[in-house]
Design a protein around this motif. Structure first.
Motif, PDB file in Angstrom:
ATOM      1  N   VAL A  34       0.842  -1.202   0.000  1.00 47.93           N
ATOM      2  CA  VAL A  34       0.000   0.000   0.000  1.00 47.93           C
ATOM      3  C   VAL A  34       0.878   1.253   0.000  1.00 47.93           C
ATOM      4  CG1 VAL A  34      -1.678   1.341   1.335  1.00 47.93           C
ATOM      5  CG2 VAL A  34      -1.962  -1.136   1.084  1.00 47.93           C
ATOM      6  N   ALA A  35       1.979   1.216   0.742  1.00 46.78           N
ATOM      7  CA  ALA A  35       2.901   2.352   0.749  1.00 46.78           C
ATOM      8  C   ALA A  35       3.467   2.595  -0.646  1.00 46.78           C
ATOM      9  CB  ALA A  35       4.033   2.101   1.747  1.00 46.78           C
ATOM     10  N   PHE A  36       3.835   1.511  -1.331  1.00 43.40           N
ATOM     11  CA  PHE A  36       4.301   1.637  -2.718  1.00 43.40           C
ATOM     12  C   PHE A  36       3.206   2.231  -3.594  1.00 43.40           C
ATOM     13  CE2 PHE A  36       8.081  -1.003  -2.157  1.00 43.40           C
ATOM     14  CZ  PHE A  36       8.908  -0.515  -3.149  1.00 43.40           C
ATOM     15  N   ALA A  37       1.986   1.732  -3.417  1.00 44.88           N
ATOM     16  CA  ALA A  37       0.877   2.206  -4.245  1.00 44.88           C
ATOM     17  C   ALA A  37       0.619   3.691  -4.026  1.00 44.88           C
ATOM     18  CB  ALA A  37      -0.387   1.400  -3.933  1.00 44.88           C
ATOM     19  N   SER A  38       0.671   4.137  -2.779  1.00 42.11           N
ATOM     20  CA  SER A  38       0.432   5.547  -2.471  1.00 42.11           C
ATOM     21  C   SER A  38       1.470   6.431  -3.138  1.00 42.11           C
ATOM     22  CB  SER A  38       0.454   5.762  -0.957  1.00 42.11           C
ATOM     23  OG  SER A  38      -0.560   5.004  -0.329  1.00 42.11           O
ATOM     24  N   THR A  39       2.709   5.952  -3.183  1.00 42.61           N
ATOM     25  CA  THR A  39       3.782   6.715  -3.826  1.00 42.61           C
ATOM     26  C   THR A  39       3.675   6.634  -5.333  1.00 42.61           C
ATOM     27  OG1 THR A  39       5.204   6.210  -1.922  1.00 42.61           O
ATOM     28  CG2 THR A  39       6.288   7.020  -3.917  1.00 42.61           C
ATOM     29  N   LEU A  40       3.402   5.444  -5.856  1.00 41.25           N
ATOM     30  CA  LEU A  40       3.328   5.251  -7.302  1.00 41.25           C
ATOM     31  C   LEU A  40       2.185   6.045  -7.918  1.00 41.25           C
ATOM     32  CD1 LEU A  40       4.391   3.818  -9.821  1.00 41.25           C
ATOM     33  CD2 LEU A  40       2.949   1.869  -9.242  1.00 41.25           C
ATOM     34  N   ALA A  41       1.074   6.183  -7.201  1.00 42.40           N
ATOM     35  CA  ALA A  41      -0.072   6.929  -7.723  1.00 42.40           C
ATOM     36  C   ALA A  41       0.287   8.385  -8.002  1.00 42.40           C
ATOM     37  CB  ALA A  41      -1.233   6.856  -6.738  1.00 42.40           C
ATOM     38  N   MET A  42       1.267   8.917  -7.264  1.00 41.08           N
ATOM     39  CA  MET A  42       1.722  10.294  -7.480  1.00 41.08           C
ATOM     40  C   MET A  42       2.563  10.410  -8.752  1.00 41.08           C
ATOM     41  SD  MET A  42       0.570  11.822  -4.670  1.00 41.08           S
ATOM     42  CE  MET A  42       1.567  13.243  -4.277  1.00 41.08           C
ATOM     43  N   ASP A  43       3.063   9.260  -9.238  1.00 39.63           N
ATOM     44  CA  ASP A  43       3.841   9.175 -10.470  1.00 39.63           C
ATOM     45  C   ASP A  43       5.083  10.063 -10.484  1.00 39.63           C
ATOM     46  OD1 ASP A  43       4.290   8.012 -12.963  1.00 39.63           O
ATOM     47  OD2 ASP A  43       3.315   9.653 -14.037  1.00 39.63           O
ATOM     48  N   PRO A  44       5.919  10.016  -9.422  1.00 37.77           N
ATOM     49  CA  PRO A  44       7.150  10.803  -9.436  1.00 37.77           C
ATOM     50  C   PRO A  44       8.182  10.150 -10.360  1.00 37.77           C
ATOM     51  CG  PRO A  44       7.128   9.412  -7.507  1.00 37.77           C
ATOM     52  CD  PRO A  44       5.789   9.216  -8.187  1.00 37.77           C
ATOM     53  N   PRO A  45       9.104  10.923 -10.931  1.00 44.15           N
ATOM     54  CA  PRO A  45      10.136  10.335 -11.780  1.00 44.15           C
ATOM     55  C   PRO A  45      11.241   9.631 -11.001  1.00 44.15           C
ATOM     56  CG  PRO A  45      10.414  12.711 -11.674  1.00 44.15           C
ATOM     57  CD  PRO A  45       9.128  12.394 -10.968  1.00 44.15           C
ATOM     58  N   ILE A  46      11.383   9.964  -9.711  1.00 53.22           N
ATOM     59  CA  ILE A  46      12.461   9.413  -8.884  1.00 53.22           C
ATOM     60  C   ILE A  46      11.847   8.762  -7.647  1.00 53.22           C
ATOM     61  CG2 ILE A  46      14.543   9.937  -7.545  1.00 53.22           C
ATOM     62  CD1 ILE A  46      14.928  12.396  -9.347  1.00 53.22           C
ATOM     63  N   PHE A  47      12.343   7.569  -7.309  1.00 52.82           N
ATOM     64  CA  PHE A  47      11.923   6.866  -6.102  1.00 52.82           C
ATOM     65  C   PHE A  47      13.125   6.655  -5.194  1.00 52.82           C
ATOM     66  CE2 PHE A  47       8.351   6.016  -8.728  1.00 52.82           C
ATOM     67  CZ  PHE A  47       7.291   5.638  -7.910  1.00 52.82           C
ATOM     68  N   VAL A  48      12.960   6.947  -3.920  1.00 48.00           N
ATOM     69  CA  VAL A  48      13.938   6.592  -2.889  1.00 48.00           C
ATOM     70  C   VAL A  48      13.276   5.520  -2.028  1.00 48.00           C
ATOM     71  CG1 VAL A  48      15.268   7.382  -0.901  1.00 48.00           C
ATOM     72  CG2 VAL A  48      15.021   8.865  -2.907  1.00 48.00           C
ATOM     73  N   ILE A  49      13.877   4.337  -1.991  1.00 52.26           N
ATOM     74  CA  ILE A  49      13.258   3.183  -1.336  1.00 52.26           C
ATOM     75  C   ILE A  49      14.229   2.644  -0.286  1.00 52.26           C
ATOM     76  CG2 ILE A  49      12.199   0.932  -1.707  1.00 52.26           C
ATOM     77  CD1 ILE A  49      11.831   1.713  -4.666  1.00 52.26           C
ATOM     78  N   ASP A  50      13.852   2.763   0.977  1.00 52.14           N
ATOM     79  CA  ASP A  50      14.757   2.444   2.087  1.00 52.14           C
ATOM     80  C   ASP A  50      14.408   1.085   2.691  1.00 52.14           C
ATOM     81  OD1 ASP A  50      16.581   2.520   4.124  1.00 52.14           O
ATOM     82  OD2 ASP A  50      15.621   4.146   5.237  1.00 52.14           O
ATOM     83  N   GLU A  51      15.217   0.077   2.377  1.00 54.60           N
ATOM     84  CA  GLU A  51      15.078  -1.283   2.922  1.00 54.60           C
ATOM     85  C   GLU A  51      13.628  -1.782   2.904  1.00 54.60           C
ATOM     86  OE1 GLU A  51      17.539  -2.754   6.101  1.00 54.60           O
ATOM     87  OE2 GLU A  51      18.350  -0.755   6.392  1.00 54.60           O
ATOM     88  N   PRO A  52      13.047  -1.913   1.733  1.00 61.99           N
ATOM     89  CA  PRO A  52      11.631  -2.267   1.655  1.00 61.99           C
ATOM     90  C   PRO A  52      11.311  -3.690   2.067  1.00 61.99           C
ATOM     91  CG  PRO A  52      12.612  -2.337  -0.523  1.00 61.99           C
ATOM     92  CD  PRO A  52      13.658  -1.772   0.396  1.00 61.99           C
ATOM     93  N   THR A  53      12.314  -4.572   2.144  1.00 65.76           N
ATOM     94  CA  THR A  53      12.033  -5.983   2.449  1.00 65.76           C
ATOM     95  C   THR A  53      12.486  -6.396   3.836  1.00 65.76           C
ATOM     96  OG1 THR A  53      14.140  -6.848   1.571  1.00 65.76           O
ATOM     97  CG2 THR A  53      12.357  -6.487  -0.012  1.00 65.76           C
ATOM     98  N   SER A  54      12.901  -5.429   4.653  1.00 58.10           N
ATOM     99  CA  SER A  54      13.503  -5.783   5.944  1.00 58.10           C
ATOM    100  C   SER A  54      12.540  -6.518   6.865  1.00 58.10           C
ATOM    101  CB  SER A  54      14.019  -4.519   6.644  1.00 58.10           C
ATOM    102  OG  SER A  54      12.960  -3.621   6.910  1.00 58.10           O
TER     103      SER A  54
END
Length: 288
Positions: free
Chosen positions: A154-174
């Motif tokens: 859901v966090a990914f979806a909330s960010t992806l819906a904004m459609d930014p050109p750059i993503f900063v992703i901090d340890e998403p699988t921890s």
């Protein structure tokens, strides 16, 4: 052209005696995935917060150096406007869920609502995003009642819906199990295919080897190695910075150390099959 440039950045938290990061410099080209790796305490999350603009605006302290995002100095950008360019996915998805919405659909729409996007466009983008992330079945669920893996999607979806050109992703699988990890990297792969620029912090070296284009190694707050993924993850210098090798690189280095003719240290399964196959054929030719 570089989508992101970090120039000689240092930062000391207000309550700290020593810098969290010192003289950090690296570039990320548009459309590339750059992995930030290093031992715990190396400064990776601090660098992520600097890139996103949370430092020094929210986390106070003394900062020097420059961050340039798509040709513009980040220090001159409003934090909200910077958020349209850089989407941040936090290590802990519990932090990213707003708590202000009762359904996943409304949670994913929240950022777009704050931007004043037209209602029909919000619905279209949220529906598309739920499908892309494969969480349509969660649309009417309460976000705070989801599992950790579901919250991360859901966090990914909330960010992806904004459609930014750059993503900063901090340890998403921890905090995720293997299945959840696989799902998150399916999303990251999709972002790459869409031409997004990604800065990723990740400890699972097999995944870094598989997905990253370039790697920046941090140790004690400094950049100690940079280069292509193959260059960095196969380097004998990597072990000196308390970073684990991908299993295939470990095998290649061990075989080379045993005297076998390994011309290239593999970092992925595909590379290993090719390299070890050639080495075996060469050995069999010598024996014959």
């Amino acid at each position: 052209m570089a989508a992101l440039e970090v120039h000689d950045v240092s930062f000391t938290y207000a309550t700290a005696e020593h810098p969290a990061v010192s003289d950090i410099s690296f570039d990320v080209e548009a459309g590339q995935l750059c992995a930030l790796i290093g031992p715990n305490g190396a400064g990776k999350t601090t660098v992520c917060n600097i890139i996103r603009g949370f430092i020094p605006r929210f986390h106070t302290g003394e900062m020097t150096g420059r961050v340039v995002v798509q040709g513009e100095d980040a220090a001159d950008s409003d934090l909200g406007l910077l958020g349209l360019t850089i989407g941040f996915v936090f290590q802990n998805p519990f932090v990213q869920i707003s708590g202000a919405k009762d359904t996943v659909f409304d949670e994913v729409a929240f950022g777009l609502e704050n931007l004043g996007v037209e209602v029909g466009e919000i619905r279209r983008r949220v529906e598309e995003t739920l499908t892309l992330i494969n969480i349509q079945h969660l649309r009417d669920k309460n976000p705070v009642e989801l599992s950790g893996g579901q919250k991360q999607r859901v966090a990914f979806a909330s960010t992806l819906a904004m459609d930014p050109p750059i993503f900063v992703i901090d340890e998403p699988t921890s905090q995720l199990d293997p299945q959840g990890t696989e799902e998150i990297f399916r999303i990251i792969s999709m972002l790459k295919e869409r031409g997004k620029t990604i800065i990723l912090v990740e400890h699972k070296m097999e995944l870094v080897a598989e997905y990253a284009d370039t790697v920046v190694v941090l140790d004690r707050g400094r950049v100690v190695m940079t280069g292509t993924t193959s260059e960095v993850l196969s380097s004998p210098e990597l072990a000196a910075h308390n970073v684990a090798y991908p299993q295939y690189a470990s095998a290649g280095l061990a075989l080379r150390g045993a005297g076998l003719p390994i011309p290239q240290i593999p970092v992925t399964k595909e590379q290993a099959l090719a390299v070890f196959g050639r080495a075996r054929a060469a050995q069999e030719g010598v024996v014959a």
